[in-house]
Each structure stands twice: as C-alpha cells, then as structure tokens.
Design an enzyme around this catalytic site. Structure first.
Site, PDB file in Angstrom:
ATOM      1  N   CYS A 448      32.384  70.483  23.516  1.00 36.86           N
ATOM      2  CA  CYS A 448      32.336  71.262  24.745  1.00 36.86           C
ATOM      3  C   CYS A 448      30.963  71.039  25.377  1.00 36.86           C
ATOM      4  O   CYS A 448      30.344  69.997  25.189  1.00 36.86           O
ATOM      5  CB  CYS A 448      32.635  72.729  24.469  1.00 36.86           C
ATOM      6  N   THR A 449      30.455  72.032  26.063  1.00 39.41           N
ATOM      7  CA  THR A 449      29.204  71.865  26.797  1.00 39.41           C
ATOM      8  C   THR A 449      28.024  71.540  25.889  1.00 39.41           C
ATOM      9  O   THR A 449      27.183  70.695  26.213  1.00 39.41           O
ATOM     10  CB  THR A 449      28.888  73.148  27.599  1.00 39.41           C
TER      11      THR A 449
END
Length: 502
Positions: A448-449
């Site tokens: 993810c981020t």
C-alpha cells in the site's frame, strides 16, 4: 470472512469513484428536462416541455450520467477484477469482463436454448434481471481468481503463445460457462424466494413498508433488490405502486394478488425513501467526515455522494463507499431506512418517483393526484439528518469502523515521513524476505502507501529484529496469516525487488 469483505470493499473503491459524476450530471439534467423522467406522454399532459434548448441540454446530461449508472455492474466487474488481482494487474479486469459477458449472455438467453426453464414466468423474469451488480462482483471475483491462479501457467511449446497471462481469459471463459450453468438453476430460485417474500410483505401494511424498505437497502450490494422492487413498484405480480402513482391514480387501491386481496395507499412504497435519501444520507456523511482521521479523504468521497443523493436520489456512491468496509454499519443504515419509511407513511406523507427519491422527483411528483402532505419533508428530513448523524457518529467512534477517511491507511500517514537507512532496495528486500521466513513462508505479497503486506504460512517464523536490521521501520501483525512490514514512501521500489526474488 470479514477480511475478505474488506478486500472486496477496497477493490470496489475504484469503480465507486466514478459514480459521483453521474449523479451530478443526472441531477442537473432532470432539473432541465423533467420530461425524460416522466416520459413524453405524461410530461405533455402535465404541461412540461418536450423540446427546446433546456430540454436538449438536460437530455444530453442525463444520457451521459445514465451511461455510467446503467453500466454500473460492468464497472464493478472490471474494478473488482483489477482490485483483487495480485499486482492490481489489468489482465484480471479483462478476465472479469470476459466472465461478465459470458455469464449475462448465457443466462439471459436461456429461453432460446432451454425453453423449458424459461417457460416459468418468474424464472423468465429472473433471467432478464441477470445483468445486476451482484453478477458484476461475481465476475470480478472469478476474473481475479483465475488471474492469481493461472497467470504463471506454462503450456507445452506448441501452445506457448497462450502461456502465462494470455491463458487467464481462456480459463476464465471455461470457469464462467460452468458458473453460468449453475446460475441457470440457482439465480431463478433466489429471485423466486424474494418475489414470494415480497408478496407476503405486501399484506402487512405499514409494517410491510418497513420490511420492504429494509430489504431494498440491504440487498443493494447483491443487486437482488431488483427482485423485490419488481413486486412493489412494477407489475411483476400486479401491485405496481410506481406505475399507479404516475398514471394519475390516488387513494387506496385494492387488488387480488396470489389469491389474496391486498390494499395499499398509492405511493406508500416510495414515500419513505425521500427523507432518508435527501437528508439522512447527508447526516451520515457529516458523521463520517467528523469521525474520520483523514478528513480530506472523507470530504472528497462522501460530500459529493451526499449531494447526489439529495438532488436525484443516487445513493450508490455513498453506500458502496462503506458497505463492504463496515457492513454492520450498513445493516444499521438499512434499519434506519425501514424505521423512517414506516413513520413517513404512517404520518400520511405521499410522494413518488420515476428515477429515485431525490429533490428533483419530489418536486415533479408533487403535481400528481396521489401526493399528500409533502410539506412534512422538512420536519421528517431534519429528524432523519439528526438520527442518521448520531447513529453513524457513535458507531464509527465506538467501534472504530473503517468508513472513508478512517481506514487502516489513515494510520499510516506518519509513515510517509519514514526515511530508509539506504537506497539499496535489493538488499532491503532480501533482508525483509529472510526476516519473514523466506520464500517458502510467503503465500502472497502486496503493498500500500507505506507497507509491504504479506500473507504468510507460519507466523512464528517472523523475526522482528531482523526486519528492522534489514532497514525497515517495523512490523505489524494483523492476524496469524498476515504480516505488514513498514517501509515508508519508497515501498514500491522494495516491492519490485521483492517480487523478482519471489
């Protein structure tokens, strides 16, 4: 199960992000061109324009919005197909589209190659309603599963052209044929059960209104709400509240349905949606924004969705933004609809819609004979706003529900400031892989981020000290089969090297 629903919810965010624009376009369009909503004959009888500049512009905007809302199931198929595929690969989306086209075509054409099955009127109607969001989501799941399972398949040399990703759509087609054969029997049974339930509910007067409204909202994720809508709004079994309202009927109508005499007040199966869609959704949206850790994300998603709901009753952008991420809250949402529907009908408020229960339909339906006490929308709307707000805010804060702007990723905001000890991404990836138990312990990996997200086989094999020694900032263990390694904003580069090693 809940973890899989959360993954599905995140995958649906991609197509859901497209929906607000359709609501805005259609809201403006209906204001300029009410004849589109009513049909030319009714519009002419009521004195609304069916030509001219405003009519043309409105028609243009509504058609643009309809292009999205009418094909929402296809958007879900592709969005889920991409979102659930490893690496979010577009091949999964293509496979999902293949699955959607095959399943909807095969089932809807059942009358041509299986006339015996389609001879049953209810089954025939069910086949005609196969192109719905539930089947879209199912197609996405099939497409992504086939991608994840067969993307690395090696075929003999003489078939090598179809190896790897190129075989995914082919396998998906075969799987979809099998699933379609099952749906030929399963889908009409599900549809028939809902029609039977709808017929029973119609006998319960105001309580039945509440039960119907609850089912209408609760079944939206599956698309099965169309089955009960066909019972109450249209003439599938002869009731047809929507048809009766817009054809100019009013008061109490009595009909014989399924051998039983049933009476209902015209508009009662539509009226209860107005305070909820116009004001209740807005209250819930404000609660989500206030409770969110990342208010900018929440405002971006739910504020436009609330406007859509108020203007023209398009609630899908709001509902799909949280129904899979926080399904218990969605059940509460459906219950609130049911409660307000019963109160609204009991108080004598009557209004109808052709499209949905937004301000546009309320305005134009008030010119028909069946409308009654439409001024009650103000007190009912205020009450709906307050109650929806309080319930949503309390539930989100009390149970830390993952509504827009309040997901796990929001807790990672500070992680975007993390700086790796060095930029040797290959060395970091190698060290992390060894620290989580090596290649044999990794079922799958995504990112993810700021984090690498591992699905692992043996959680005892993880060495947290070794993870940090490799250059990562830390480890989070959501469950026995999951491990998240905090890398920081350069996570993609580490992930790319990791994927090569796997």
């Amino acid at each position: 199960m809940y973890k899989h629903l959360q993954k599905l919810g995140k995958a649906l965010m991609l197509p859901v992000a497209v929906l607000p624009i359709c609501g805005i376009l259609m809201g403006i369009g209906y204001l300029l061109c009410p004849a589109f909503m009513m049909g030319t004959e009714w519009a002419t009888n009521l004195g609304y324009a069916t030509s001219g500049a405003a009519y043309s512009v409105g028609y243009f905007l509504i058609t643009a919005g309809n292009a999205i809302i009418d094909n929402m199931a296809i958007l879900f198929a592709i969005g889920v197909g991409v979102g659930l595929s490893q690496d979010s690969d577009g091949t999964g989306g293509l496979a999902a589209l293949v699955s959607w086209l095959m399943m909807t075509s095969l089932v809807s054409a059942a009358g041509s190659y299986a006339p015996g099955l389609a001879a049953n009127e209810t089954w025939s109607v069910a086949y005609s309603k196969i192109a719905n969001p539930f089947i879209g989501i199912l197609a996405g799941v099939i497409g992504s599963w086939c991608y994840n399972k067969f993307k690395s398949t090696q075929l003999p040399n003489w078939l090598s052209f179809f190896s790897g990703k190129r075989c995914v759509a082919i396998v998906t087609g075969v799987v979809s044929i099998v699933v379609s054969a099952v749906l030929l029997f399963a889908w009409p049974v599900i549809f028939s059960v809902l029609v039977t339930i709808g017929s029973f509910i119609a006998k319960l007067d105001v309580v039945g209104v509440g039960l119907y409204t609850f089912l209408n909202r609760l079944l939206i994720p599956t698309g099965l709400h169309h089955a009960v809508n066909n019972v109450f709004w249209f003439d599938t079994i002869g009731l047809g509240d929507l048809s009766a309202y817009w054809s100019g009927q009013s008061g109490v109508i009595t009909k014989e349905l399924m051998g039983t005499e049933i009476s209902w007040s015209v508009g009662q199966y539509m009226s209860g949606f107005f305070p909820c869609m116009m004001f209740g959704v807005a209250g819930a949206a404000v609660a989500m924004i206030r409770a969110a850790k990342n208010k900018k994300v929440a405002i971006g998603i739910v504020s436009s969705a609330a406007i859509c709901a108020f203007v023209c009753g398009v609630t899908e952008p709001f509902e799909f933004a949280f129904m899979f991420l926080a399904f218990p809250l969605y059940v509460a949402y459906a219950l609130l609809y049911a409660i307000f529907a019963m109160i609204t009908v009991a108080l004598g408020f009557r209004a109808g819609f052709c499209f949905s229960a937004g301000a546009t339909d309320l305005l134009f339906s008030a010119s028909l004979p069946a409308h009654a006490k439409t001024w009650l929308i103000i007190p009912l709307g205020i009450a709906a706003f307050v109650v929806f707000y309080l319930v949503f805010y309390f539930a989100i804060k009390k149970f830390n529900l993952k509504t827009p702007g309040n997901e796990d990723e929001d807790a990672e905001a500070e992680e975007t400031k993390i700086t790796l000890a060095n930029n040797d991404f290959t060395a970091i990836a190698s060290g992390v892989l060894a620290a989580v138990g090596g290649k044999g312990n990794v079922s799958s990996v995504d990112y993810c981020t700021t984090r690498l997200r591992f699905e692992i086989k043996d959680y005892t094999a993880i060495n947290e000290k070794a993870v940090k020694a490799a250059g990562a900032a830390g480890v989070i263990r959501p469950s026995k089969n999951a491990c998240q390694v905090i890398i920081g904003p350069k996570v993609q580069f580490v992930y790319d090297e990791l994927k090569k090693m796997l």
